[in-house]
Motif scaffolding. Structure first.
Motif, PDB file in Angstrom:
ATOM      1  N   ASN A 158      40.664  50.971  21.760  1.00 60.42           N
ATOM      2  CA  ASN A 158      39.732  50.253  20.884  1.00 60.42           C
ATOM      3  C   ASN A 158      38.297  50.691  21.166  1.00 60.42           C
ATOM      4  O   ASN A 158      38.034  51.429  22.119  1.00 60.42           O
ATOM      5  CB  ASN A 158      39.890  48.729  21.019  1.00 60.42           C
ATOM      6  CG  ASN A 158      39.606  48.238  22.423  1.00 60.42           C
ATOM      7  OD1 ASN A 158      38.574  48.548  23.012  1.00 60.42           O
ATOM      8  ND2 ASN A 158      40.538  47.479  22.966  1.00 60.42           N
ATOM      9  N   GLY A 159      37.384  50.242  20.320  1.00 58.92           N
ATOM     10  CA  GLY A 159      35.989  50.652  20.427  1.00 58.92           C
ATOM     11  C   GLY A 159      35.297  50.060  21.646  1.00 58.92           C
ATOM     12  O   GLY A 159      34.412  50.682  22.236  1.00 58.92           O
ATOM     13  N   HIS A 160      35.703  48.854  22.023  1.00 58.37           N
ATOM     14  CA  HIS A 160      35.079  48.250  23.193  1.00 58.37           C
ATOM     15  C   HIS A 160      35.366  49.053  24.464  1.00 58.37           C
ATOM     16  O   HIS A 160      34.469  49.315  25.262  1.00 58.37           O
ATOM     17  CB  HIS A 160      35.506  46.793  23.390  1.00 58.37           C
ATOM     18  CG  HIS A 160      34.885  46.209  24.613  1.00 58.37           C
ATOM     19  ND1 HIS A 160      33.584  45.784  24.631  1.00 58.37           N
ATOM     20  CD2 HIS A 160      35.356  46.092  25.878  1.00 58.37           C
ATOM     21  CE1 HIS A 160      33.278  45.406  25.864  1.00 58.37           C
ATOM     22  NE2 HIS A 160      34.332  45.585  26.637  1.00 58.37           N
ATOM     23  N   VAL A 196      22.154  51.020  19.042  1.00 57.31           N
ATOM     24  CA  VAL A 196      23.248  50.713  18.113  1.00 57.31           C
ATOM     25  C   VAL A 196      22.876  51.220  16.715  1.00 57.31           C
ATOM     26  O   VAL A 196      21.822  50.872  16.185  1.00 57.31           O
ATOM     27  CB  VAL A 196      23.499  49.184  18.045  1.00 57.31           C
ATOM     28  CG1 VAL A 196      24.698  48.871  17.161  1.00 57.31           C
ATOM     29  CG2 VAL A 196      23.687  48.607  19.447  1.00 57.31           C
ATOM     30  N   ASP A 234      26.196  53.143  20.481  1.00 56.45           N
ATOM     31  CA  ASP A 234      27.245  52.334  19.879  1.00 56.45           C
ATOM     32  C   ASP A 234      27.271  52.758  18.419  1.00 56.45           C
ATOM     33  O   ASP A 234      26.404  52.381  17.625  1.00 56.45           O
ATOM     34  CB  ASP A 234      26.939  50.840  20.017  1.00 56.45           C
ATOM     35  CG  ASP A 234      28.066  49.980  19.456  1.00 56.45           C
ATOM     36  OD1 ASP A 234      28.785  50.470  18.549  1.00 56.45           O
ATOM     37  OD2 ASP A 234      28.221  48.840  19.896  1.00 56.45           O
ATOM     38  N   ALA A 274      29.849  52.300  16.356  1.00 55.89           N
ATOM     39  CA  ALA A 274      30.994  51.611  15.740  1.00 55.89           C
ATOM     40  C   ALA A 274      30.876  51.506  14.213  1.00 55.89           C
ATOM     41  O   ALA A 274      31.888  51.478  13.515  1.00 55.89           O
ATOM     42  CB  ALA A 274      31.148  50.219  16.348  1.00 55.89           C
ATOM     43  N   HIS A 275      29.636  51.445  13.710  1.00 60.37           N
ATOM     44  CA  HIS A 275      29.440  51.264  12.265  1.00 60.37           C
ATOM     45  C   HIS A 275      29.269  52.571  11.496  1.00 60.37           C
ATOM     46  O   HIS A 275      29.029  52.531  10.290  1.00 60.37           O
ATOM     47  CB  HIS A 275      28.180  50.427  12.003  1.00 60.37           C
ATOM     48  CG  HIS A 275      28.308  48.991  12.394  1.00 60.37           C
ATOM     49  ND1 HIS A 275      27.341  48.053  12.117  1.00 60.37           N
ATOM     50  CD2 HIS A 275      29.293  48.315  13.024  1.00 60.37           C
ATOM     51  CE1 HIS A 275      27.717  46.869  12.576  1.00 60.37           C
ATOM     52  NE2 HIS A 275      28.895  47.016  13.142  1.00 60.37           N
ATOM     53  N   HIS A 300      38.597  49.727  14.497  1.00 62.78           N
ATOM     54  CA  HIS A 300      39.189  48.405  14.304  1.00 62.78           C
ATOM     55  C   HIS A 300      39.538  48.197  12.829  1.00 62.78           C
ATOM     56  O   HIS A 300      38.917  48.794  11.941  1.00 62.78           O
ATOM     57  CB  HIS A 300      38.185  47.335  14.768  1.00 62.78           C
ATOM     58  CG  HIS A 300      38.726  45.949  14.673  1.00 62.78           C
ATOM     59  ND1 HIS A 300      38.354  45.082  13.673  1.00 62.78           N
ATOM     60  CD2 HIS A 300      39.635  45.317  15.427  1.00 62.78           C
ATOM     61  CE1 HIS A 300      39.014  43.943  13.839  1.00 62.78           C
ATOM     62  NE2 HIS A 300      39.791  44.055  14.891  1.00 62.78           N
ATOM     63  N   LYS A 344      36.830  48.078  10.160  1.00 64.14           N
ATOM     64  CA  LYS A 344      35.829  49.129  10.029  1.00 64.14           C
ATOM     65  C   LYS A 344      36.160  50.081   8.857  1.00 64.14           C
ATOM     66  O   LYS A 344      37.257  50.027   8.293  1.00 64.14           O
ATOM     67  CB  LYS A 344      35.742  49.921  11.346  1.00 64.14           C
ATOM     68  CG  LYS A 344      35.386  49.064  12.574  1.00 64.14           C
ATOM     69  CD  LYS A 344      34.038  48.368  12.449  1.00 64.14           C
ATOM     70  CE  LYS A 344      33.384  48.009  13.762  1.00 64.14           C
ATOM     71  NZ  LYS A 344      33.883  46.795  14.450  1.00 64.14           N
ATOM     72  N   GLY A 347      41.510  50.541  17.581  1.00 64.16           N
ATOM     73  CA  GLY A 347      41.330  51.913  18.054  1.00 64.16           C
ATOM     74  C   GLY A 347      39.881  52.242  18.240  1.00 64.16           C
ATOM     75  O   GLY A 347      38.999  51.498  17.806  1.00 64.16           O
TER      76      GLY A 347
END
Ligand SMILES: *Cc1c(COP(=O)(O)O)cnc(C)c1O
Length: 369
Positions: A59-61, A129, A155, A157-158, A181, A184, A191
């Motif tokens: 996952n991303g975390h 971020v 980060d 993630a986006h 995730h 997303k 993931g």
């Protein structure tokens, strides 16, 4: 009553396509541990994301947490509080001290003009971020990091699939951490991935995701387990085939929202950045109660009455979470605080119909009258 509209809806392939993709897994009985699907997805993502190295994770975390751990960081990390819980938690769970930098009011990314004043002799890294698909000022962050010898972990993630001046967004900084995730733009159910430059960092990261195991009788370091399994990778292989089309559909939704909401007094829409190939990940709107006549919370409630679930994202700020009570001074990030009280992300996903965008917009526009 019309059907409920949620803030997002996971992209999925046709069931038959997924079944076809996982057939090999049934035949081979190889369910995880860097199998064929994992290898294949890793290669395809390198191409799609225009990066040299990709490590896939569960996952991303864990991508964020293990990347910081792989760098052996100690001391203070400058970061933004205008983000999802994961960013700050990953710093704290590594025994590091987050130092919060304010964001700029235009694109909501870390305010690079305030970065240098926060650097001390304890600062080891910057964790900016790329928020809502808006990218940080990567050039200025690079310059500052180089000047002070700091690591940069984005980060990201986006920002799956985004490019800046034709370069994959994962090529900036020392590492960029992506989330795949379900919610997303691109998902592998759960993931994540890390794009990185340094080979040694890549090896450390691999060790951390696989118990430090390098061979059947060779355990090189103390590692955790954060492997992406074959079913996740298979979902990724399917979704990757459709992601360009999904992004195009998202773009249509975003353009319609903009047509309907642009220029309304008291409404600030997301800034369109130059030189960025966008993925249209989110549609944040800032409501200024004095000018618009209603607060963000009133808009949220009004939409909810109509079965439309927007999201107060990001609210609350991470530096005001209960679990960090009394530790950070939120008055040091006033713009982030201002935004978090006024922002609402509206429903946005590839299959959101233009009729629904109009219905949502009508409700908001109607509140002015
Ligand atoms: C989703 C997200 C994460 C965490 O990713 P997961 O895959 O859910 O673990 C981290 N940071 C931001 C900004 C995110 O939106």
């Amino acid at each position: 009553m019309s059907n409920k509209i949620l803030v997002t809806r996971s992209s999925m392939p046709e069931l038959e396509e997924y079944v076809e993709e996982i057939r090999d897994i049934w035949d081979s009985h190889w369910l995880t541990n860097m199998g064929e699907k994992h290898k294949n997805l890793q290669q395809q993502l390198k191409d799609y994301m225009k990066v040299e190295n990709v490590e896939l994770l569960t996952n991303g975390h864990m991508a964020l947490e293990l990347t910081m751990q792989a760098m052996n960081l100690q001391g203070e990390v400058i970061t933004s509080p205008f983000t999802f819980a994961s960013t700050t938690h990953a710093i704290v769970r590594n025994g590091l001290i987050p130092v919060f930098c304010d964001v700029n009011p235009i694109d909501f990314t870390i305010d690079v003009t305030k970065l240098e004043s926060l650097i001390t002799d304890k600062t080891c890294a910057i964790v900016p971020v790329h928020v809502y698909g808006n990218i940080c000022n990567v050039e200025e962050i690079d310059r500052i990091a180089y000047k002070y010898g700091l690591k940069v972990i984005y980060d990201a993630a986006h920002t799956f699939g985004e490019e800046y001046k034709g370069c994959g967004i994962g090529t900036f900084g020392d590492a960029s951490c992506f989330s795949f995730h379900a919610t997303k733009v691109f998902n592998t159910i759960e993931g994540g991935a890390v794009c990185y430059k340094d080979e040694l960092l890549g090896q450390r990261l691999y060790n951390l995701k696989n118990f430090g195991i390098r061979g059947p009788e060779d355990v090189e370091s103390v590692g955790a387990n954060a492997k992406m399994n074959e079913f996740q990778a298979a979902m990724g292989l399917c979704n990757l085939r459709h992601v360009e089309r999904e992004i195009k559909k998202r773009k249509k939704v975003v353009e319609r929202y903009r047509e309907r909401l642009e220029g309304i007094k008291g409404i600030q829409l997301n800034h369109i950045q130059d030189n960025v190939k966008s993925n249209y990940a989110y549609f944040p709107v800032i409501f200024d109660e004095k000018l618009f006549g209603h607060s963000r919370n009133e808009v949220f409630d009004k939409l909810a009455e109509n079965n439309i679930m927007a999201r107060k994202y990001f609210y609350p700020l991470t530096n005001t979470f209960d679990c960090y009570h009394g530790q950070y001074d939120v008055s040091k990030t006033p713009i982030a605080l201002y935004l978090s009280k006024r922002v609402l992300t509206l429903p946005l996903y590839a299959d959101l119909s233009i009729e629904d965008v109009d219905r949502i917009s009508d409700i908001i526009v109607g509140m002015m009258e």
